[in-house]
Design a protein around this motif. Structure first.
Motif: not given
Lengths: 249, 238
Positions: B10, B17, B60, B115-116
């Protein structure tokens, strides 16, 4: 029972996404109309409870383990619509965060565990509570609700896979439904014990259900299911599955 | 609370990101739909879809080993299909095609979520006009799912310490008591949470401090993603 993507044909998953999405929208409307504002965070936390409850693994046999599903319990405690919403929220989070169940197959999973599991569970619990008597009637009603909701949800899952022609009707139904009929006994025991323990210690919590299942709701459900099966009929050009199952063609 | 399964990436700083969650959601779901709607993989598609996943994973900074672990979720169904294939007309190619589609879908969803941050995804869903009530339930589940899970683990540990070696059917009956205790704790916690929320002026909706902004990099990502996807799906390579 969480169907991943790729195992259902596009016609099956698209039609199930439409049906489940419509039912979920209807459920959200019913819940927002029937529940007070205070109940909304409570339902959110109850969804978290079902989610956390599913994380506890219990040994079954031969090194395998099983976990509680919660559809029947959600339906029995919260009623059909709120139970559907809570189970849908749990399934959406499982799909997005843990990839447990596919994004495109989310409609199928909501139909199996939310609509059939939770709404069916609510119906079975109510019916059993009306018909049974004695001190253990809460346990047995919960047991029937948990077991039947799991077996029916598994049956629904098997039918969807068979309609997608990835499993044969005989193998699909016997394997999936047979396994879940056994595992469902454990689900029934857990559901019955939870309801029994709650009714003994906090009887006010067992009466959370405020979203009644009306005749109008039943009509909408029937129409949507009719649309679903009409759509599923066009899922393949093979002979009618029921005729094939019965060996008529 | 740390959700170890998806929070490990994260806080990384990569191009993926920084993208708007809406653009990632759009491209991710479109990728899944296109893969699932492909009738049968041609050699180009069989190589192209995984290549797109690899490109996204490289952008990512996600390790492929982590994606491979997530493929385990499809194992029960894959085994069922394998057993059932003995009794049906399912060929090996069809079986492999299904597994390939399932893997592509899992990889795409994993990359999206790695990535979210989930609160950003909720904000994106809210801006995409999903019902506010649904978004709020999702936010509650995300916030309290982990807290209740920790409660559940404590209860499970205490129960296991007292119950080793007993008949397993009885263990399931006692699981009911554990869950009833967990339920009551959850309910009482929810009452306190709601009182605290009201004290802070609670209004429905996803809470979050990050404002979403669809920028130039998002436009490039969406257009590039669509072009690559179209090339793999409909391109003719000799």
């Amino acid at each position: 029972m969480h169907i991943p993507d790729g195992f259902l044909t596009p016609r099956v998953w698209v039609s199930l996404d439409v049906v489940s999405g419509s039912l979920l929208a209807l459920g959200l409307r019913r819940v927002s109309a029937a529940f007070e504002e205070k109940a909304i965070p409570l339902m959110g936390v109850l969804a978290a409870f079902i989610f956390a409850g599913q994380m506890i693994n219990i040994p079954v046999a031969g090194g395998t383990s099983g976990h509680f599903l919660g559809g029947g319990l959600a339906g029995a405690l919260l009623g059909p619509w709120a139970g559907l919403v809570v189970m849908s929220v749990v399934l959406i989070v499982q799909c997005f965060l843990f990839q447990d169940g596919g994004a495109a197959a989310l409609g199928a999973n909501i139909l199996n565990m939310g609509v059939v599991g939770s709404m069916g569970g609510s119906l079975f619990y109510r019916t059993a509570m009306g018909g049974l008597h004695g001190e253990r009637r809460v346990f047995w009603s919960g047991f029937l609700s948990g077991w039947l909701s799991m077996v029916l949800a598994a049956g629904c899952c098997a039918v969807q896979l068979c309609l997608s022609q990835v499993v044969s009707w005989s193998a699909g139904l016997s394997l999936i439904v047979g396994i879940h009929a056994l595992v469902g006994l454990l689900e029934g025991i857990v559901t019955g014990t939870v309801l029994q323990a709650l009714s003994a210690s906090r009887p006010d919590l067992v009466r959370l259900d405020q979203s009644r299942f009306t005749l109008k709701d039943g009509m909408v459900w029937m129409i949507l299911l009719a649309i679903l099966f009409a759509a599923a009929r066009f899922a393949s050009e093979a002979p009618d599955p029921v005729q094939k199952l019965l060996g008529l063609k | 609370m740390t959700h170890q399964w998806h929070d490990s990436y994260r806080h990384q700083i990569t191009p993926a990101h920084h993208l708007d969650p809406r653009s990632k959601l759009f491209v991710g779901l479109l990728f899944i739909a296109v893969v699932l709607l492909t009738p049968r993989f041609t050699p180009v598609q069989a190589a192209g879809y995984p290549a797109l996943i690899l490109i996204a994973a490289a952008l990512s900074g996600v390790r492929l080993r982590l994606l491979a672990v997530r493929f385990l979720t499809i194992m029960p169904f894959a085994l069922l299909m394998g057993v059932s294939a003995l009794f049906s007309h399912l060929s090996h190619q069809e079986w492999l095609g299904m597994l390939g589609k399932a893997m592509c879908s899992i990889a795409a969803m994993s990359l999206l979520m790695l990535t979210t941050p989930f609160p950003d995804l909720l904000r994106a869903l809210e801006q995409l006009h999903l019902p506010r009530l649904l978004v709020m339930f999702l936010a509650f589940l995300y916030r309290y799912g982990g807290v209740l899970y920790e409660d559940a683990v404590h209860l499970e540990r205490a129960w296991a310490a007292r119950y080793f070696g007993r008949f397993w059917l009885r263990q399931w009956a006692h699981l009911g008591n554990i869950l009833a205790a967990l339920f009551i704790r959850s309910y009482e916690r929810a009452e306190r949470v709601f009182a605290a929320m009201q004290a802070r002026g609670f209004s429905s909706g996803a809470a979050g401090v990050r404002l979403l902004h669809f920028g130039f990099s998002d436009a490039i990502f969406v257009c590039g993603g669509l072009l690559l996807l179209a090339a793999v799906r409909w391109g003719r390579f000799s």
